[in-house]
Design an enzyme around this catalytic site. Structure first.
Site, PDB file in Angstrom:
ATOM      1  N   CYS A  70      -0.901   3.805  -6.293  1.00 20.23           N
ATOM      2  CA  CYS A  70      -1.802   3.187  -5.317  1.00 20.23           C
ATOM      3  C   CYS A  70      -1.994   1.776  -5.827  1.00 20.23           C
ATOM      4  CB  CYS A  70      -3.138   3.936  -5.267  1.00 20.23           C
ATOM      5  SG  CYS A  70      -4.423   3.045  -4.343  1.00 20.23           S
ATOM      6  N   CYS A 102       0.863  -1.181   0.000  1.00 21.68           N
ATOM      7  CA  CYS A 102       0.000   0.000   0.000  1.00 21.68           C
ATOM      8  C   CYS A 102       0.900   1.232   0.000  1.00 21.68           C
ATOM      9  CB  CYS A 102      -0.870  -0.018   1.253  1.00 21.68           C
ATOM     10  SG  CYS A 102      -1.845   1.469   1.499  1.00 21.68           S
TER      11      CYS A 102
HETATM   12  N1  DGL Z   1      -4.027   0.580  -1.771  1.00 25.72           N
HETATM   13  C1  DGL Z   1      -3.695   1.766  -1.058  1.00 25.72           C
HETATM   14  C2  DGL Z   1      -2.461   2.442  -1.684  1.00 25.72           C
HETATM   15  O1  DGL Z   1      -1.669   1.804  -2.340  1.00 25.72           O
HETATM   16  C3  DGL Z   1      -4.723   2.820  -0.780  1.00 25.72           C
HETATM   17  C4  DGL Z   1      -6.157   2.581  -0.769  1.00 25.72           C
HETATM   18  C5  DGL Z   1      -6.852   3.342   0.355  1.00 25.72           C
HETATM   19  O2  DGL Z   1      -7.150   4.538   0.229  1.00 25.72           O
HETATM   20  O3  DGL Z   1      -7.070   2.689   1.384  1.00 25.72           O
HETATM   21  O4  DGL Z   1      -2.241   3.606  -1.502  1.00 25.72           O
END
Ligand code: DGL
Length: 264
Positions: A189, A75
């Site tokens: 993301c 993430c």
């Molecule tokens: N998957 C997460 C990232 O790579 C973010 C998603 C969220 O806002 O929770 O930033």
């Protein structure tokens, strides 16, 4: 090293599956636990303090319970905010996921790069540092596209997306006059590569989409090089929050080799 010790892959939701898919290609023998913090989703609209507290607290408890050999924070939001703090508290290798600005800067021909991330990611000093180090001679246009996160989650649950939903979420970047020459787009993301087809339809097939998943899988392979892996049981997913989330996701989790899912 216990040969049955898993690799723990952590995200706020389904985005980390884009990292898991690459880990499967690079390390097919590795046992994996996939962890989704659905109770905290989305991270991108939360404060730095909230994200850091959740990520450090949860990863501490998960590391104690599952004894992983390595944790991957799959993430960008969590990594750009809390990677250093998690490394301070856990005594195992922690691999973060940070915006792939370096490969994008190497790939661009026009020198104009778009960066789609969550609101929390695009404002991080970590991203300022990556830009200064690797793209100081480029034009990097950052755009917070938090609306793409629930769209990616919905797509993974088999829902049909409204026709203009993806296009509307990135309109601020597309309509920026500086973006006329954009030829490279950083998907900063982990949820966003799940919408690669929709993003290509909006930006055109000539715009190169760049994410860090393959590089992260290589990093995990290098850090676990020489270790043996024995699968003591089938790989599984754990999640905070509403357990119904896991039921609707079962088909996509199984496609990623996660044969069971349970609440954390
Ligand atoms: N998957 C997460 C990232 O790579 C973010 C998603 C969220 O806002 O929770 O930033």
């Amino acid at each position: 090293m216990n040969p049955a010790a898993p690799i723990l892959i952590f995200d706020s939701g389904v985005g980390g599956l884009t990292i898991l898919a690459e880990v499967r290609k690079t390390l097919p023998e590795a046992s994996v636990i996939y962890a989704a913090d659905f109770a905290g989703l989305p991270y991108g609209t939360k404060s730095e303090a909230e994200v850091a507290a959740r990520v450090c607290g949860l990863l501490g408890r998960m590391a104690e319970r599952y004894q992983p050999r390595l944790v991957c924070i799959a993430c960008n939001t969590a990594s750009t905010i809390a990677l250093g703090m998690v490394r301070d508290v856990l005594a195992i290798p922690i691999v973060g996921t940070v915006p792939a600005i370096k490969p994008a800067a190497l790939a661009t021909q026009t020198g104009v790069i778009g960066l789609l991330g969550t609101g929390a990611t695009v404002r991080q000093p970590y991203v300022d540092r990556l830009e200064a180090e690797f793209a100081s001679d480029k034009r990097l246009i950052r755009h917070a596209a938090d609306a793409l996160v629930p769209l990616a989650e919905a797509k993974m649950r088999g829902e049909t997306l409204a026709e203009r939903a993806v296009s509307d979420a990135v309109a601020g970047l597309r309509d920026d006059p500086a973006a006329a020459d954009l030829d490279t787009l950083v998907l900063a993301c982990t949820h966003f590569p799940l919408l690669a087809d929709e993003l290509r339809a909006v930006f055109g097939q000539d715009v190169r989409l760049v994410d860090g998943a393959a590089g992260i899988a290589r990093r995990i392979a290098s850090l676990t090089g020489g270790q043996s892996f024995v699968r003591a049981h089938e790989d599984f997913a754990v999640a905070t929050g509403d357990v119904d989330n896991l039921t609707t996701l079962a088909p996509i989790l199984e496609r990623h080799g996660l044969m069971r899912a349970m609440q954390f």
